[in-house]
Scaffold this motif. Sequence first.
Motif, short mmCIF file in Angstrom:
data_model
loop_
_atom_site.label_atom_id
_atom_site.label_comp_id
_atom_site.label_asym_id
_atom_site.label_seq_id
_atom_site.Cartn_x
_atom_site.Cartn_y
_atom_site.Cartn_z
N GLN A 153 1.49 -5.13 -14.49
CA GLN A 153 2.17 -6.31 -13.97
C GLN A 153 3.67 -6.01 -13.81
OE1 GLN A 153 0.36 -9.10 -13.30
NE2 GLN A 153 -1.49 -8.01 -14.00
N GLU A 154 4.32 -6.81 -12.99
CA GLU A 154 5.77 -6.61 -12.82
C GLU A 154 6.51 -6.75 -14.14
OE1 GLU A 154 7.69 -8.69 -9.68
OE2 GLU A 154 6.23 -8.09 -8.15
N THR A 155 6.05 -7.64 -14.99
CA THR A 155 6.71 -7.82 -16.28
C THR A 155 6.62 -6.56 -17.14
OG1 THR A 155 4.68 -8.84 -17.09
CG2 THR A 155 6.44 -10.32 -16.36
N ASP A 156 5.57 -5.77 -16.93
CA ASP A 156 5.44 -4.52 -17.69
C ASP A 156 6.56 -3.54 -17.35
OD1 ASP A 156 3.04 -5.40 -18.86
OD2 ASP A 156 1.86 -4.66 -17.17
N LEU A 157 7.06 -3.61 -16.12
CA LEU A 157 8.12 -2.70 -15.68
C LEU A 157 9.48 -3.10 -16.24
CD1 LEU A 157 7.12 -2.27 -11.91
CD2 LEU A 157 6.42 -0.88 -13.88
N TYR A 164 9.12 -0.14 -5.71
CA TYR A 164 8.60 0.81 -4.74
C TYR A 164 7.26 1.41 -5.18
CZ TYR A 164 13.25 0.56 -2.65
OH TYR A 164 14.41 0.12 -2.05
N LEU A 165 6.70 0.94 -6.27
CA LEU A 165 5.35 1.33 -6.66
C LEU A 165 4.39 0.45 -5.88
CD1 LEU A 165 5.99 1.38 -10.51
CD2 LEU A 165 5.76 3.39 -9.02
N PRO A 166 3.45 1.04 -5.13
CA PRO A 166 2.55 0.22 -4.30
C PRO A 166 1.79 -0.81 -5.14
CG PRO A 166 2.39 2.53 -3.68
CD PRO A 166 3.21 2.49 -4.94
N ALA A 167 1.75 -2.05 -4.62
CA ALA A 167 1.09 -3.13 -5.36
C ALA A 167 -0.38 -2.83 -5.60
CB ALA A 167 1.25 -4.44 -4.59
N GLU A 168 -1.05 -2.17 -4.63
CA GLU A 168 -2.46 -1.85 -4.81
C GLU A 168 -2.67 -0.89 -5.97
OE1 GLU A 168 -3.94 -0.14 -1.20
OE2 GLU A 168 -2.80 1.74 -1.42
N ASP A 169 -1.71 0.01 -6.19
CA ASP A 169 -1.82 0.95 -7.31
C ASP A 169 -1.52 0.25 -8.63
OD1 ASP A 169 -2.36 2.84 -5.40
OD2 ASP A 169 -0.35 3.69 -5.38
N THR A 217 0.82 -1.20 0.00
CA THR A 217 0.00 0.00 0.00
C THR A 217 0.86 1.26 0.00
OG1 THR A 217 -0.11 0.24 2.41
CG2 THR A 217 -1.71 -1.26 1.38
N TYR A 218 0.21 2.36 -0.32
CA TYR A 218 0.89 3.66 -0.27
C TYR A 218 1.32 3.98 1.16
CZ TYR A 218 1.55 8.71 -1.01
OH TYR A 218 2.05 10.00 -1.07
N ASP A 219 0.49 3.62 2.14
CA ASP A 219 0.86 3.86 3.54
C ASP A 219 2.11 3.07 3.92
OD1 ASP A 219 -1.18 5.65 3.99
OD2 ASP A 219 -2.54 4.19 4.90
N ASP A 220 2.24 1.85 3.38
CA ASP A 220 3.46 1.08 3.63
C ASP A 220 4.68 1.81 3.07
OD1 ASP A 220 1.96 -0.95 4.78
OD2 ASP A 220 1.86 -2.14 2.94
N LEU A 221 4.52 2.40 1.89
CA LEU A 221 5.63 3.14 1.29
C LEU A 221 5.96 4.38 2.11
CD1 LEU A 221 7.57 3.32 -1.13
CD2 LEU A 221 5.84 4.71 -2.29
N TYR A 277 0.12 9.07 -11.85
CA TYR A 277 -0.63 9.07 -10.59
C TYR A 277 0.30 9.25 -9.39
CZ TYR A 277 -3.66 7.23 -6.85
OH TYR A 277 -4.39 7.07 -5.70
N GLU A 278 1.39 8.49 -9.37
CA GLU A 278 2.34 8.61 -8.25
C GLU A 278 3.07 9.95 -8.29
OE1 GLU A 278 1.90 6.49 -6.12
OE2 GLU A 278 1.22 4.67 -7.13
N ALA A 279 3.31 10.47 -9.49
CA ALA A 279 3.97 11.78 -9.61
C ALA A 279 3.07 12.88 -9.05
CB ALA A 279 4.31 12.06 -11.07
N ALA A 280 1.78 12.76 -9.27
CA ALA A 280 0.84 13.75 -8.73
C ALA A 280 0.84 13.72 -7.21
CB ALA A 280 -0.56 13.50 -9.28
N ARG A 281 0.94 12.54 -6.65
CA ARG A 281 1.03 12.43 -5.19
C ARG A 281 2.29 13.13 -4.67
NH1 ARG A 281 -0.62 6.08 -3.93
NH2 ARG A 281 -2.65 6.58 -2.99
N ALA A 282 3.40 12.90 -5.36
CA ALA A 282 4.65 13.53 -4.94
C ALA A 282 4.55 15.05 -5.07
CB ALA A 282 5.81 13.00 -5.78
N ARG A 283 3.92 15.51 -6.12
CA ARG A 283 3.77 16.95 -6.31
C ARG A 283 2.93 17.55 -5.18
NH1 ARG A 283 5.24 21.33 -9.92
NH2 ARG A 283 4.11 23.05 -9.00
N ASP A 284 1.88 16.87 -4.78
CA ASP A 284 1.04 17.35 -3.68
C ASP A 284 1.85 17.44 -2.38
OD1 ASP A 284 -1.14 17.56 -5.35
OD2 ASP A 284 -2.06 15.67 -4.72
#
Length: 303
Positions: A212-216, A200-205, A140-144, A231-238
């Motif tokens: 999938q991991e293979t996509d990365l 480090y990308l949350p699995a739920e996201d 989860t994001y909270d785990d991160l 999506y994660e970049a927007a979180r960081a910007r906030d």
Amino acid sequence: MTATDTAHAVDPERGTLAKAADENFPVAPFFLPRAWRTDLMAVYGFARLVDDIGDGDLAPGGADARLLGVPADRADDRLLMLDAFEEDLRRVFGGSDGPPRHPLLRRLVPTVRRRALTPEPFLGLIAANRQDQLVARYETYDDLLAYCELSANPVGRLVLAVTGTSTPERIRRSDEICTALQIVEHLQDVAEDLARDRIYLPAEDMKRFHVQETDLAAPTADASVRALIAYEAARARDLLDEGAPLVGSVHGRLRLLLAGFVAGGRAALRAIAEADHDVLPGPPKSGKVHLLREAGVVLRGEG
């Protein structure tokens, strides 16, 4: 072996400190008072070395291991090295068996005394690197965020402590900035981290965006990966926006330093966006012009 590696093999202290020039952020820029620069470099030396231990990036030859009392043939045992490093850190704070053994920790002793630093931020950085050996995925994001509390936030807290500007509100803002910068670094280094079997990308996201991991592991990102990165970049910007008032709460040269941190994060996010959020070929890089422009915006309090 590079010139830096050669220097590190001969002189671990000098070789580690030389890496400051390659960081994405200013470690101890020239415009700061000399006393601050000295103490910030001492803190940097600790942080860089503990990350090198955790990432398996120590220079060959086993010099760091020998200094920490670890047999050279076990220098690649990262958990053992981190345990030895923590034991040496305890000596910085008055351990009973003499002064620190590693020169980078001996360098830290006067800084700790001069600035009345506590062990907690340093122990947090060691704990983060120990966690990296045991945890390779975050559900989860909270785990991160909990990981960033160990891996990133202590750095900002140490900067405030060294400069004598710590307050509860500033620490809160600093934590937001440092967490944001850590997330940005993760976004830049998706491919590199995957090569180390870390994500480090949350699995739920990832599930939400059908990644999938293979996509990365692909040479370039498909639409789903790009949407996830955006999506994660927007979180960081906030988070950067939430933390940015820290800059206006201080004055003088420290304000310039903190503006550089925020501007560096924003410039990196801009570079990611300009790459259409395709970070898989390698970290998108921002030019100095964009960095200076972002710094101006931060200093004027316009964003």
